[in-house]
Design an enzyme around this catalytic site. Structure first.
Site, PDB file in Angstrom:
ATOM      1  N   SER A 193       0.828  -1.208   0.000  1.00 17.57           N
ATOM      2  CA  SER A 193       0.000   0.000   0.000  1.00 17.57           C
ATOM      3  C   SER A 193       0.863   1.258   0.000  1.00 17.57           C
ATOM      4  O   SER A 193       1.878   1.322   0.672  1.00 17.57           O
ATOM      5  CB  SER A 193      -0.907   0.036   1.232  1.00 17.57           C
ATOM      6  OG  SER A 193      -1.665   1.238   1.221  1.00 17.57           O
ATOM      7  N   LYS A 198      -4.857  -6.264   3.422  1.00 19.62           N
ATOM      8  CA  LYS A 198      -4.810  -5.189   2.421  1.00 19.62           C
ATOM      9  C   LYS A 198      -6.198  -4.853   1.932  1.00 19.62           C
ATOM     10  O   LYS A 198      -6.535  -3.680   1.710  1.00 19.62           O
ATOM     11  CB  LYS A 198      -3.931  -5.602   1.234  1.00 19.62           C
ATOM     12  CG  LYS A 198      -3.895  -4.576   0.076  1.00 19.62           C
ATOM     13  CD  LYS A 198      -3.424  -3.204   0.504  1.00 19.62           C
ATOM     14  CE  LYS A 198      -3.092  -2.263  -0.612  1.00 19.62           C
ATOM     15  NZ  LYS A 198      -4.143  -1.845  -1.517  1.00 19.62           N
ATOM     16  N   HIS A 222      -7.785  -2.811   4.549  1.00 22.31           N
ATOM     17  CA  HIS A 222      -7.153  -1.475   4.449  1.00 22.31           C
ATOM     18  C   HIS A 222      -7.891  -0.656   3.405  1.00 22.31           C
ATOM     19  O   HIS A 222      -8.242   0.505   3.613  1.00 22.31           O
ATOM     20  CB  HIS A 222      -5.676  -1.609   4.075  1.00 22.31           C
ATOM     21  CG  HIS A 222      -5.057  -0.331   3.574  1.00 22.31           C
ATOM     22  ND1 HIS A 222      -5.210   0.118   2.268  1.00 22.31           N
ATOM     23  CD2 HIS A 222      -4.312   0.609   4.202  1.00 22.31           C
ATOM     24  CE1 HIS A 222      -4.579   1.275   2.109  1.00 22.31           C
ATOM     25  NE2 HIS A 222      -4.038   1.590   3.266  1.00 22.31           N
ATOM     26  N   ASN A 223      -8.171  -1.276   2.264  1.00 15.74           N
ATOM     27  CA  ASN A 223      -8.825  -0.536   1.177  1.00 15.74           C
ATOM     28  C   ASN A 223     -10.275  -0.203   1.475  1.00 15.74           C
ATOM     29  O   ASN A 223     -10.769   0.851   1.081  1.00 15.74           O
ATOM     30  CB  ASN A 223      -8.702  -1.314  -0.125  1.00 15.74           C
ATOM     31  CG  ASN A 223      -7.334  -1.111  -0.748  1.00 15.74           C
ATOM     32  OD1 ASN A 223      -6.328  -1.003  -0.044  1.00 15.74           O
ATOM     33  ND2 ASN A 223      -7.290  -1.034  -2.066  1.00 15.74           N
ATOM     34  N   GLU A 225     -10.006   2.713   3.592  1.00 15.45           N
ATOM     35  CA  GLU A 225      -9.600   3.810   2.704  1.00 15.45           C
ATOM     36  C   GLU A 225     -10.812   4.402   1.988  1.00 15.45           C
ATOM     37  O   GLU A 225     -10.998   5.623   1.926  1.00 15.45           O
ATOM     38  CB  GLU A 225      -8.601   3.260   1.684  1.00 15.45           C
ATOM     39  CG  GLU A 225      -8.189   4.162   0.559  1.00 15.45           C
ATOM     40  CD  GLU A 225      -7.397   3.392  -0.499  1.00 15.45           C
ATOM     41  OE1 GLU A 225      -6.382   2.770  -0.139  1.00 15.45           O
ATOM     42  OE2 GLU A 225      -7.796   3.388  -1.688  1.00 15.45           O
TER      43      GLU A 225
END
Ligand code: 6PG
Length: 475
Positions: free
Chosen positions: A133, A187, A190-191, A194
């Site tokens: 990232s 991940k 995380h997105n 985000e």
């Protein structure tokens, strides 16, 4: 036959792959083989970076690429998620041997990573799913790196990945998070976070633009000021930059010329699908993904605007004075805590479901620099987990205090936006989740009654143990 001079190789010389390869050569000091379907691109990466050329080995074919790698080999795939990964694996695996490592560093669906790791394991080759990232700049100068797969393989990768990762307080923002798909799952979440972060910022921007009537530079100044306090983060920082940017052709604010249709390559969507499969209400993440979907129907929205016009007569009670801006700032901080709590609840449930034992505090630690959601706020999450086991971030003392201080600001902001007809789906979802989560007596007792009436699905009672089916009157 080429000499085996490369410490590792990167397959896929797109933006991210080339940046990562340059990072390995530059910050890692490694010799890096460069492979790409269009061979010229591999030579282009070397020729465009003469200062690193001595450590860059462009190759003409997969055979040439593999022949340059020292053994045991390390190959990093940086290609688009999905079939391209399977295609590249089919190309490179026949040339690898027992003990070699094949890393998928793209934004893969973790379910694919679990499948691929199981497929490759019998060959004695190690398959690693690794989340990276930080976008292009992060890949080039220091991303946050989330590694999955065998822990023994991580010990071999550590000397390669720590030098190229982002650093927070001089500690590398890279770690092994768990077996098989754990790295790519983290991940993905995380997105999802985000997306939620970006959507909530966009909603506050919508209030400042449409209710208060501010110009982009005025809003840029506000975000830049907020970036000095609790909201300090890469996303707030770049929001100020985007709002301040002038269009070189017209001289006007570039943001005013950008079409309001949000793209999405899929990771945010996957995060909410997985949350739902785990039975976790990641409602703010869901609202953010849905908002991107609604934005992509621009023609329909234009027609709907003609049909409905401004559906409210309520004047927007938002002001850009000190108190008005403080209310919006505190609303955003509060909603951000709730969104992160939802993301973390999804990580915690996945850790239980897949027996990954995810290091939740460590995940916040390696997100503090390099990644897109990097922020001071993640340092608070790290400390919350260091202080002891956290059932849910909403229970952590440092966060409960901030929510108690800011929840009225969020409530007033959502209420005023609703009355003014300004859409704030993610902020609203955060508030509703908070009110639902903190309510000891909810309303799904009625749902259970309905389900038992039409489907005999049974229910439990407050006053006695057991499971019951009632003989309801039929409608
Ligand atoms: C990151 C970003 C990045 C992002 C892609 C696609 O962590 O560096 O999350 O991986 O996913 O730029 O963005 P969208 O998902 O918004 O299409």
């Amino acid at each position: 036959m080429s000499e085996r001079t490369a410490d590792l190789g990167v397959l896929g010389m797109g933006t991210m792959g080339a940046s990562l390869a340059l990072n390995f050569a530059d910050n890692g000091g490694f010799t890096v083989a460069l492979g790409n379907r269009t061979v010229e691109k591999a030579y282009g990466v070397r020729d465009e970076n003469p200062e690193l050329a001595a450590r860059l080995v462009p190759t003409d074919s997969i055979e040439h690429f593999v022949s340059t790698l020292k053994s045991p080999r390390v190959v990093v795939l940086m290609v688009n998620a999905g079939k391209p990964v399977d295609d590249q694996m089919a190309l490179v695996l026949p040339h690898l041997e027992l003990g070699d490592i094949l890393i998928d560093a793209g934004n893969a669906d973790f379910n694919d990573t679990v499948r691929r790791e199981a497929q490759v394991k019998p060959t004695g080759i190690h398959f690693v799913g690794m989340g990276v990232s930080g976008g292009e700049v992060g890949a080039r100068h220091g991303p946050s790196i989330m590694v999955g797969g065998d822990k023994a393989v991580w010990e071999r990768l550590k000397p390669l990945l720590e030098p190229i990762s982002a650093k927070f307080d001089n500690t590398p923002c890279v770690d092994w998070l768990g077996p098989d798909g754990a790295g790519h799952f983290v991940k993905t979440i995380h997105n999802g976070i985000e997306y939620a972060d970006m959507q909530m910022i966009a909603e506050i921007y919508g209030i400042l633009r449409d209710a208060v009537g501010l110009q982009p530079q005025e809003m840029a100044d506000i975000f830049a000021d907020w970036n000095r306090r609790d909201l300090q983060s890469y996303l707030i920082e770049i929001s100020a930059l985007v709002l301040a940017e002038r269009d070189p052709d017209t001289g006007g604010a570039l943001v005013d010329l950008i079409v309001d249709e949000a793209g999405q390559k899929g990771t945010g969507r996957w995060s909410v699908i997985e949350a739902q499969k785990l039975g976790i209400g990641a409602t703010t993440l869901e609202a953010a993904v849905s908002a991107r979907g609604v934005s992509s129907r621009r023609q329909e929205r234009a027609e709907a605007a003609r049909i409905f016009g401004n559906v409210t007569t309520a004047r927007a009670e938002f002001h850009a004075d000190h108190d008005g801006l403080a209310e919006l700032e505190h609303a955003l901080v509060t909603a951000k805590i709730i969104a992160y709590a939802q993301g973390y609840a999804t990580l915690a449930e996945a850790s239980r479901e897949f027996s990954w034992n995810l290091p939740l505090g460590e995940i916040a630690r390696i997100w503090r620099a390099g990644c897109i959601i990097r922020s001071r706020f993640l340092d608070d999450i790290t400390r919350a987990y260091e202080a002891g086991d956290v059932v849910n971030l909403l229970h952590a003392p440092s966060f409960t205090a901030r929510i108690e201080a800011g929840q009225e600001s969020l409530r007033r902001t959502v209420a005023k936006a609703a009355l003014a007809g300004i859409p704030v789906p993610a902020l609203s979802a955060a508030l509703a989740y908070f009110d639902d989560y903190r309510r000891a007596r909810g309303t799904t007792n009625l749902t259970q009654g309905q389900r038992d009436l039409f489907g005999a699905h049974t229910f439990r009672r407050l006053d006695r143990e057991g499971v019951f089916h009632h003989r309801w009157p039929q409608a």
